[in-house]
Design a protein around this motif. Structure first.
Motif, PDB file in Angstrom:
ATOM      1  N   ARG A 185      21.919 -48.608  15.892  1.00  0.00           N
ATOM      2  CA  ARG A 185      22.678 -48.870  14.682  1.00  0.00           C
ATOM      3  C   ARG A 185      23.181 -50.372  14.354  1.00  0.00           C
ATOM      4  N   ALA A 186      22.740 -50.928  13.064  1.00  0.00           N
ATOM      5  CA  ALA A 186      23.237 -51.939  13.114  1.00  0.00           C
ATOM      6  C   ALA A 186      24.473 -52.287  12.534  1.00  0.00           C
ATOM      7  N   ASP A 187      24.757 -53.762  12.244  1.00  0.00           N
ATOM      8  CA  ASP A 187      26.074 -54.043  11.770  1.00  0.00           C
ATOM      9  C   ASP A 187      26.603 -53.552  10.561  1.00  0.00           C
ATOM     10  N   THR A 261      23.243 -57.949  11.865  1.00  0.00           N
ATOM     11  CA  THR A 261      21.994 -57.108  11.929  1.00  0.00           C
ATOM     12  C   THR A 261      22.186 -56.069  10.676  1.00  0.00           C
ATOM     13  N   ILE A 262      21.356 -55.497  10.095  1.00  0.00           N
ATOM     14  CA  ILE A 262      21.262 -54.703   8.831  1.00  0.00           C
ATOM     15  C   ILE A 262      20.437 -53.673   8.714  1.00  0.00           C
ATOM     16  N   ASP A 263      20.598 -52.447   8.446  1.00  0.00           N
ATOM     17  CA  ASP A 263      19.761 -51.489   8.187  1.00  0.00           C
ATOM     18  C   ASP A 263      19.811 -51.320   6.415  1.00  0.00           C
ATOM     19  N   ARG A 295      18.383 -59.221  12.917  1.00  0.00           N
ATOM     20  CA  ARG A 295      17.493 -58.082  12.798  1.00  0.00           C
ATOM     21  C   ARG A 295      17.808 -57.313  11.403  1.00  0.00           C
ATOM     22  N   PHE A 296      16.715 -57.060  10.944  1.00  0.00           N
ATOM     23  CA  PHE A 296      16.638 -56.267   9.702  1.00  0.00           C
ATOM     24  C   PHE A 296      15.739 -55.203   9.924  1.00  0.00           C
ATOM     25  N   SER A 297      16.306 -54.009   9.596  1.00  0.00           N
ATOM     26  CA  SER A 297      15.442 -52.589   9.867  1.00  0.00           C
ATOM     27  C   SER A 297      15.329 -51.884   8.418  1.00  0.00           C
TER      28      SER A 297
END
Length: 319
Positions: A185-187, A261-263, A295-297
């Protein structure tokens, strides 16, 4: 109508070019951008701009973008839409046809195919969860126009929106949970919706209210708060103000605010397409990383998942 064999379903989406070439894209954009629902500018001003500037410049650029996401079977939007139609037909045991507001297969061809199968009542399901005059109403206009040459009209039942349907919210939440389980899980979780000019909302289009409601319900379902999840608008076009916050501007400032970091998911899109696979998964990722993100998801659309098809079947059965 008692005889269920005389009921059929028309799945409607925006459409896509037939081929990822400048010529194919120009043909598609010409039809799309001529629609008054999409661009309401006076025609004598808009048409020279469209044909003299926008189409010649944008068509080759957009064609290159399509080439970067084109699948072996064709345009992603069309590939996933066909899979949706096939799965839905098997699920509800009724005729299901595709009709695109722009491009092929046309709304008229979808209606004609259903009538050729003896259908007397058509349930129209525009695959736009959140209502907008630029999408859902444009589909309604297209259907009315397509029926002008039909002497005996079928009965129609149109599903206006499903932005807050429990099965839709749960399907989105389950997609997020599955992504987290596989990737961590991202931020932050960002829901990016297709934008519309702010003026349209000021004039009564309920689209931003629906987008906010979807986001709030999904946040509740996932047990997140506003510091962990939010929303923005993408695909801005032209110089006038559109609904804000803009996705690209949001992603640019997040790393400096401590979100590394992001989703990102796109709840307004029922299938992956140019606006999700190229604009978000590629361009938006570059924007975030260049701004200092780590991180980009991208979380893919519901596409032809079993949960999505089950939700469609529920909507059709209720209609």
């Amino acid at each position: 109508m008692s005889d269920s064999s005389k009921i059929g379903v028309l799945l409607v989406n925006l459409g896509t070019p037939d081929e990822p070439t400048a010529k194919g894209v120009r043909r598609f954009l010409e039809q799309f951008l001529h629609d008054h629902r999409v661009v309401d500018m006076t025609r004598w001003i808009w048409c020279p701009v469209l044909h003299g500037i926008i189409l010649p410049i944008r068509s080759p650029k957009v064609a290159k973008a399509y080439q970067s996401v084109w699948m072996d079977e064709g345009s992603p939007l069309m590939v996933y839409s066909k899979r949706q139609a096939d799965k839905l037909a098997q699920s509800i045991n009724l005729p299901v046809e595709l009709g695109m507001s722009y491009g092929n297969p046309s709304l008229q061809s979808g209606i004609t195919k259903l009538l050729d199968q003896g259908v007397e009542k058509i349930v129209v399901l525009p695959l736009y969860p959140q209502y907008s005059g630029t999408t859902t109403a444009a589909a309604f206009d297209g259907i009315a126009k397509a029926c002008k040459s039909i002497s005996t009209l079928p009965a129609f039942s149109m599903i206006r929106d499903y932005h807050d349907h429990p099965m839709y919210i749960k399907a989105l939440a389950d997609k997020v949970r599955a992504h987290w389980e596989q990737n961590g899980r991202a931020d932050y979780l960002l829901c990016s919706y297709h934008g519309i000019p702010k003026r349209y909302a000021d004039n009564g289009d309920v689209y931003p209210l629906h987008c906010q409601a979807t986001t709030d319900l999904l946040r509740q379902e996932l047990g997140l708060d506003e510091s962990q999840m939010g929303m923005s608008y993408q695909s801005i076009f032209g110089r006038e103000e559109w609904l804000q916050p803009y996705t690209d501007k949001t992603l640019e400032k997040m790393p400096s605010e401590g979100i590394k970091t992001i989703d990102v998911m796109t709840p307004a899109f029922s299938v992956d397409c140019l606006e999700t696979l190229e604009e978000i998964a590629i361009e938006a990722k570059e924007t975030f990383i260049e701004a200092g993100g780590e991180r980009f998801s991208y979380i893919e659309c519901l596409n032809d998942s079993d949960a999505h098809v089950a939700m469609m079947a529920e909507l059709v059965n209720n209609a």
